[in-house]
Design an enzyme around this catalytic site. Structure first.
Site, PDB file in Angstrom:
ATOM      1  N   THR A   1      14.391 -55.369  41.562  1.00 51.81           N
ATOM      2  CA  THR A   1      15.494 -54.581  41.009  1.00 51.81           C
ATOM      3  C   THR A   1      15.274 -53.085  41.184  1.00 51.81           C
ATOM      4  O   THR A   1      14.158 -52.617  41.404  1.00 51.81           O
ATOM      5  CB  THR A   1      15.687 -54.908  39.513  1.00 51.81           C
ATOM      6  N   ASP A   2      16.362 -52.336  41.047  1.00 49.85           N
ATOM      7  CA  ASP A   2      16.306 -50.883  41.146  1.00 49.85           C
ATOM      8  C   ASP A   2      16.344 -50.271  39.747  1.00 49.85           C
ATOM      9  O   ASP A   2      16.260 -50.986  38.748  1.00 49.85           O
ATOM     10  CB  ASP A   2      17.440 -50.354  42.024  1.00 49.85           C
ATOM     11  N   MET A   3      16.493 -48.971  39.671  1.00 55.47           N
ATOM     12  CA  MET A   3      16.496 -48.285  38.374  1.00 55.47           C
ATOM     13  C   MET A   3      17.641 -48.738  37.481  1.00 55.47           C
ATOM     14  O   MET A   3      17.554 -48.637  36.259  1.00 55.47           O
ATOM     15  CB  MET A   3      16.558 -46.764  38.577  1.00 55.47           C
TER      16      MET A   3
END
Length: 135
Positions: free
Chosen positions: A22-24
């Site tokens: 996942t990203d931020m």
């Protein structure tokens, strides 16, 4: 001339989304969808009996020539996804696969991937007959 292969069964490959995917924003980072479909394609050809190590030892490798991708919605941490892969067309030099990532019945990502074989010098070569027979 391309060979129609729509009677070939779909291959399914499970993927669980981990935190590292996942990203931020807490959703799957866009490049990771390409990793998911790569794993599914590799699993598919392995299950068909294609030994990619033996191919490499013989001086031939698979190379992705083109990817057309559509990001339809997001996947998130802990989602259980399924990658569906099917052969769309096959010719003497080119293999095109359709791939779909789903969460349940919800379509998340769709791609059309074209792969070719190359020799050790980086030149395109015909798909080996035994590969075409598997697909």
């Amino acid at each position: 001339m391309a060979t129609d292969t729509h009677d070939h069964p779909k291959h399914t490959y499970p993927v669980r989304v981990y935190y590292e995917d996942t990203d931020m924003g807490g959703v799957v980072y866009h490049a990771n969808y390409l990793k998911f479909i790569e794993r599914a394609r590799s699993d598919y050809v392995r299950q068909l009996g294609n030994d990619q190590n033996a191919m490499r030892d013989a001086g031939i490798v698979w190379v992705v020539r083109r990817i057309e991708a559509d990001y339809l919605t997001t996947a998130k941490f802990e989602d259980e996804l399924t990658v569906e892969t099917e052969v769309v067309s096959l010719s003497g030099v080119r293999l095109t696969m359709g791939q779909l990532i789903k969460r349940g019945e919800t379509e998340i990502f769709r791609a059309t991937v074209t792969a070719v074989c190359m020799n050790a010098l980086g030149k395109p070569v015909r798909l080996p007959a035994e590969i075409r027979a598997l697909l």
